[in-house]
Design a protein around this motif. Structure first.
Motif, short mmCIF file in Angstrom:
data_model
loop_
_atom_site.label_atom_id
_atom_site.label_comp_id
_atom_site.label_asym_id
_atom_site.label_seq_id
_atom_site.Cartn_x
_atom_site.Cartn_y
_atom_site.Cartn_z
N ARG A 152 2.19 1.90 -3.54
CA ARG A 152 1.08 2.35 -4.41
C ARG A 152 0.70 3.81 -4.12
NH1 ARG A 152 -1.63 -1.69 -7.19
NH2 ARG A 152 -0.99 -3.79 -6.62
N GLU A 153 0.61 4.16 -2.84
CA GLU A 153 0.26 5.54 -2.48
C GLU A 153 1.35 6.51 -2.91
OE1 GLU A 153 -0.48 5.49 1.69
OE2 GLU A 153 -2.26 4.22 1.47
N ASN A 154 2.60 6.12 -2.71
CA ASN A 154 3.73 6.96 -3.09
C ASN A 154 3.72 7.22 -4.60
OD1 ASN A 154 6.10 8.38 -3.14
ND2 ASN A 154 7.40 6.67 -2.58
N VAL A 191 0.77 9.62 -5.53
CA VAL A 191 1.06 11.01 -5.14
C VAL A 191 1.97 11.67 -6.18
CG1 VAL A 191 2.33 12.37 -3.44
CG2 VAL A 191 0.66 10.69 -2.69
N ASP A 219 0.83 -1.21 0.00
CA ASP A 219 0.00 0.00 0.00
C ASP A 219 0.86 1.25 0.00
OD1 ASP A 219 -2.34 -1.49 0.00
OD2 ASP A 219 -2.40 -1.60 2.19
N ARG A 220 1.99 1.22 0.72
CA ARG A 220 2.85 2.40 0.79
C ARG A 220 3.43 2.74 -0.58
NH1 ARG A 220 7.99 3.52 0.88
NH2 ARG A 220 8.67 1.36 0.91
#
Length: 132
Positions: free
Chosen positions: A53-55, A58, A50-51
């Motif tokens: 993917r979010e990075n 963004v 998840d980290r």
């Protein structure tokens, strides 16, 4: 070894981590390489978190990462675009044709990266040769 490649499967940059380190740790270094920001990132299941993917979202990069089998929530993945990852796998295969890379003759990080860059130049060379 982590590699950043273009759409044709030619290497743009490398990052080295030790053998026991997971792929999560190499993802940020690949994204921060001083090359053109991609519109999407093709990666294998080792980069599924998840980290990461979010990075990527963004930064405006669409993650094309197949979900791991042990995920609890269903994450959509464009498997049609994920097939283009074959070019990246073929690039790794071409790099491993240089005997020094898979056998790890070089022991220091600096010498391994230097030889990877020399191998990348050899792979790029065919793009600039006149084939008439």
């Amino acid at each position: 070894m982590h590699a950043h490649a273009d759409a044709q499967g030619r290497p743009l940059g490398f990052d080295l981590t030790s053998g026991e380190v997971s792929d999560y740790s190499g993802a940020d270094a690949l994204i921060d390489l001083p090359v053109v920001t991609p519109c999407r990132l093709l990666a294998d299941k080792g980069y599924d978190s998840d980290r990461i993917r979010e990075n990527l979202l963004v930064r405006g990069i669409l993650p094309i990462i197949p979900p791991r089998s042990n995920r609890t929530e269903d994450i959509p993945c464009n498997f049609r675009c994920s097939r283009d990852r074959n070019r990246i796998e073929r690039m790794f295969n071409k790099l491993k044709q240089f005997r020094r890379i898979p056998t790890r003759y070089d022991k220091t990080r600096k010498s391994v990266l230097a030889f990877l860059n020399l191998a990348a130049v050899k792979l790029w060379r065919s793009s600039f040769v006149n084939r008439t």
